[in-house]
Enzyme design. Structure first.
Site, short mmCIF file in Angstrom:
data_model
loop_
_atom_site.label_atom_id
_atom_site.label_comp_id
_atom_site.label_asym_id
_atom_site.label_seq_id
_atom_site.Cartn_x
_atom_site.Cartn_y
_atom_site.Cartn_z
N LYS A 1 3.07 11.10 -3.87
CA LYS A 1 1.83 10.32 -4.57
C LYS A 1 1.02 11.58 -4.96
O LYS A 1 0.40 11.13 -6.20
CB LYS A 1 1.06 9.49 -3.47
CG LYS A 1 -0.13 8.71 -4.10
CD LYS A 1 -0.49 7.76 -3.08
CE LYS A 1 -1.56 7.00 -3.48
NZ LYS A 1 -2.23 6.19 -2.31
N ASP B 1 0.92 -1.07 0.08
CA ASP B 1 0.17 -0.09 0.16
C ASP B 1 0.92 1.18 0.08
O ASP B 1 1.40 1.60 1.12
CB ASP B 1 -0.86 -0.13 1.10
CG ASP B 1 -1.61 1.17 1.51
OD1 ASP B 1 -1.68 2.22 0.63
OD2 ASP B 1 -2.42 1.42 2.51
N ASP C 1 -12.57 5.12 2.36
CA ASP C 1 -11.20 5.44 2.41
C ASP C 1 -10.72 6.74 2.45
O ASP C 1 -10.52 7.38 1.42
CB ASP C 1 -10.53 4.42 1.36
CG ASP C 1 -8.89 4.52 1.63
OD1 ASP C 1 -8.47 5.17 2.41
OD2 ASP C 1 -8.40 4.09 0.81
N GLU D 1 -7.37 0.50 -4.01
CA GLU D 1 -7.32 0.32 -2.56
C GLU D 1 -8.41 0.06 -1.79
O GLU D 1 -8.37 -0.87 -1.11
CB GLU D 1 -6.79 1.78 -2.00
CG GLU D 1 -5.28 2.17 -2.33
CD GLU D 1 -4.89 3.59 -2.20
OE1 GLU D 1 -5.74 4.20 -1.70
OE2 GLU D 1 -3.74 4.00 -2.55
N1 LIG Z 1 -5.75 9.49 14.97
C1 LIG Z 1 -5.64 10.14 13.99
N2 LIG Z 1 -6.54 11.27 13.89
C2 LIG Z 1 -6.82 11.80 12.81
N3 LIG Z 1 -6.03 12.00 11.86
C3 LIG Z 1 -5.03 10.81 11.64
C4 LIG Z 1 -4.77 9.91 12.60
N4 LIG Z 1 -3.90 8.82 12.24
C5 LIG Z 1 -3.30 9.22 11.03
N5 LIG Z 1 -4.27 10.22 10.83
C6 LIG Z 1 -3.98 10.97 9.37
O1 LIG Z 1 -4.27 9.92 8.54
C7 LIG Z 1 -3.29 10.41 7.17
C8 LIG Z 1 -2.72 9.18 6.84
O2 LIG Z 1 -3.47 8.09 6.58
P1 LIG Z 1 -3.17 6.84 5.83
O3 LIG Z 1 -1.59 6.33 6.08
O4 LIG Z 1 -4.23 6.12 5.61
O5 LIG Z 1 -2.80 7.76 4.41
P2 LIG Z 1 -2.06 7.21 3.19
O6 LIG Z 1 -2.49 5.87 2.92
O7 LIG Z 1 -0.64 7.58 3.30
O8 LIG Z 1 -2.68 8.10 2.19
P3 LIG Z 1 -3.61 7.87 0.76
O9 LIG Z 1 -4.42 6.64 0.78
O10 LIG Z 1 -4.37 9.13 0.67
O11 LIG Z 1 -2.78 7.76 -0.20
C9 LIG Z 1 -2.59 11.51 7.65
O12 LIG Z 1 -3.02 12.64 7.09
C10 LIG Z 1 -2.64 11.55 9.28
O13 LIG Z 1 -2.44 12.70 9.66
MG LIG Z 2 -4.16 4.84 1.88
#
Ligand SMILES: Nc1ncnc2c1ncn2[C@@H]1O[C@H](COP(=O)(O)OP(=O)(O)OP(=O)(O)O)[C@@H](O)[C@H]1O
Ligand SMILES: [Mg+2]
Length: 563
Positions: free
Chosen positions: A71, A9, A171, A148
């Site tokens: 990304k 991912d 998501d 995803e």
């Molecule tokens: N406890 C929380 N409360 C609010 N936001 C959070 C929390 N934990 C993580 N995040 C937010 O979630 C986001 C990251 O989520 P995730 O890792 O699912 O995204 P990603 O897979 O990297 O991004 P995408 O799927 O959009 O490409 C960040 O913006 C982070 O600040």
């Molecule tokens: Mg993601």
């Protein structure tokens, strides 16, 4: 030795990898023992690439040598500057994937050469191709690009194969929002529709908070933080931490001593934010999820009350306001059946195991997906080239569809087939996937010849186009691999105003932008998208000082918005 295929991912903020072995899915820990690494890449003082936690830590100290949220730039020609050199988003994504490859090999104790990589369902083919290209640059054979939300649903579905249900995957990650509706029945998991917004996620909530903090700082001290890279990097980190704290706490304090100077006096920032204040700040952004939800529901013909389950994926779904807003929209609470951080990598690993045969056919799940964008060919309507749809968006794939076309005039000996992807009526506003010519049409002076055009699109992103002359059976076939790097790219055109010919078009652009905003407010998404595309083309030609072409696009735009 097993020839493993891992699932990855590759997120905007974090990246995770997983493997299916010994009958179950395992998350693969990084060198630091973490199941997720920051999707950050930097160049250290000695000029070496650093990835993950190290790069994220360096971002605060040396933002000019560090890249985050890569990304978001995938599929654009925008370059990312690290130190003295420019890189494409695909090149930097490849660095992240290369790092994942190394820690996976270390953990599994053997070479890992094959991967399934996930992308937002709403990524277009250029963004998909570039992601696959990044995987290849990292040394992987990319077995499949999986959506995803489909992966997230798979991680749930594998344990619930026989229950008939309708599932919505919501998501909300760091940079993208995806919504997908699936149906599950007797081992078949069918994606009914997908929609989303490639530019909506946690990063935007951070931005709301950063703006608020900057505004209050300016009010209190008179100092503007705009353009102060170091202050902005620190603010960004603090805002994200504050946002995360507010998911569990009622209030949180941002403390940044010596953030900027006023004359020679260092100024600090200290601000307490309540959850309620934060919710007000992000409310507008969160409302933007509604449009895609409505599209996915109406395309799938499923009413909100017929959904059996709402699955959450992505870190941003931990924000309490997200669950509240879901409750308001669907009248029910989201399920906690899957892990919001790991389910996508897990689902990608399950898909990998289905491909490798590790999950055998008897208990395997039949997975169908949809194409998120419309596919068709260009056809003449009067004097205008318009898109004739062959496979509408959100059609279940694999699929084959065909349409009959007529030559334009008697005696025509050859016909050109222009293959398009996109949602616009006017051909040239869509993305051209390719074109080919079918020759040696029979000489027919009494009527127009019929040409049958068939499109077959499969789960591996392969589009096969066959054009057959009905009267003779003569055919031409072309195959497009939608995961291979293609030609058209979007350039950053925001600097169009610097062009010497900009002044001539300013009024039209302003009106175009206003019309686009209005169209969005009225929910006329497709009209807004048409205007957006024309604005892009116009700005592009202005930026390249190409007056003749700019005039043409200006004319098109004026026609479209009726001025
Ligand atoms: N406890 C929380 N409360 C609010 N936001 C959070 C929390 N934990 C993580 N995040 C937010 O979630 C986001 C990251 O989520 P995730 O890792 O699912 O995204 P990603 O897979 O990297 O991004 P995408 O799927 O959009 O490409 C960040 O913006 C982070 O600040
Ligand atoms: Mg993601």
């Amino acid at each position: 030795m097993n020839d493993f295929i891992i699932g990855i991912d590759l997120g905007t903020t974090t990246t995770e990898a997983a493997i299916f072995r010994n009958g179950k899915v395992e998350m693969i820990p990084s060198f630091d023992g973490e199941k997720a690494i920051p999707s950050a890449v930097g160049i250290d003082e000695s000029g070496n690439f650093i990835v993950g936690q190290k790069a994220k830590a360096q971002f605060i100290l040396s933002p000019e040598r560090t890249a985050i949220e890569i990304k978001r730039k995938i599929g654009t020609s925008e370059q990312i500057r690290l130190g003295k050199k420019n890189y494409s988003a695909a090149e930097l994504s490849a660095k992240i994937l290369e790092y994942v490859k190394r820690y996976a090999e270390e953990y599994l104790g053997q070479p890992v050469n094959r991967a399934v990589i996930s992308v937002p369902a709403y990524f277009d083919d250029i963004q998909r191709r570039e992601t696959a290209e990044a995987g290849r640059m990292a040394g992987f054979v990319v077995e499949r690009i999986i959506n995803e939300p489909t992966a997230a649903a798979l991680s749930y579905g594998i344990g619930h194969l026989q229950e008939k249900s309708h599932i919505l995957v919501y998501d909300l990650g760091g940079g993208t929002f995806d919504v997908t509706v699936l149906e599950m029945f007797e081992g078949v998991m069918e994606v009914l529709a997908s929609s989303g917004d490639n530019r909506l996620g946690g990063k935007d909530f951070d931005a709301c908070l950063i703006q608020y903090l900057k505004d209050t700082f300016k009010e209190k001290t008179g100092v503007s933080l705009d353009g102060n890279v170091f202050a902005e990097a620190r603010l960004k980190e603090a805002a994200e931490a504050c946002k995360i704290a507010l998911s569990t706490e009622e209030r949180a304090t941002v403390q940044l001593p010596m953030l900027a100077d006023k004359g020679n006096t260092p100024m600090g920032l200290e601000e307490t934010i309540t959850r309620e204040q934060f919710e007000q700040l992000i409310w507008g952004e969160l409302e933007r999820t509604r449009g895609p939800i409505e599209v996915a529901l109406s395309d799938s013909k499923i009413a909100p009350q017929d959904l059996d389950m709402i699955l959450l994926a992505g870190g941003s779904t931990r924000i309490p306001l997200v669950s509240k807003s879901i409750h308001k929209i669907f009248g029910k609470d989201p399920s906690e059946a899957i892990h919001p951080d790991y389910s996508i990598a897990e689902g990608a690993a399950l898909q990998a195991a289905i491909i490798s045969g590790e999950i055998d056919n008897d208990d395997s799940i039949i997975l169908t997906d949809v194409n998120p964008y419309t596919l068709g060919v260009s056809a003449m309507e009067g004097h205008e080239a318009v898109m004739s749809v062959i496979i509408p968006r959100n059609t279940t794939i694999p699929v084959t569809r065909h349409n009959l076309y007529m030559t334009e005039y008697f005696g025509q000996r050859r016909a050109e087939i222009v293959v398009l992807q996109g949602e616009h009526r006017i051909s040239k506003l869509n993305h051209e996937i390719g074109r080919f010519t079918i020759r040696d049409l029979p000489v027919n002076m009494t009527e127009r010849e019929k040409i049958d055009v068939a499109f077959s699109y499969n789960l591996d992103g392969i589009l096969q186009v066959a054009a057959t002359v009905v009267s003779t059976g003569k055919a031409a076939t072309v195959t497009y691999d939608m995961t291979q790097t293609g030609p058209k790219e979007y350039e950053d055109v925001s600097g169009w105003k610097t062009s010497s010919i900009a002044a001539d078009y300013r009024a039209t652009i302003r009106r175009g932008e206003r019309a686009m905003k209005k169209a969005k407010e009225l929910g006329r998404e497709e009209f807004a998208a048409d205007i957006k595309e024309l604005l892009y083309e116009l700005k592009y030609e202005i930026l390249h000082e190409n007056q003749v072409k700019a005039d043409e696009w200006e004319e098109e735009l004026r026609e479209l918005i009726d001025i």
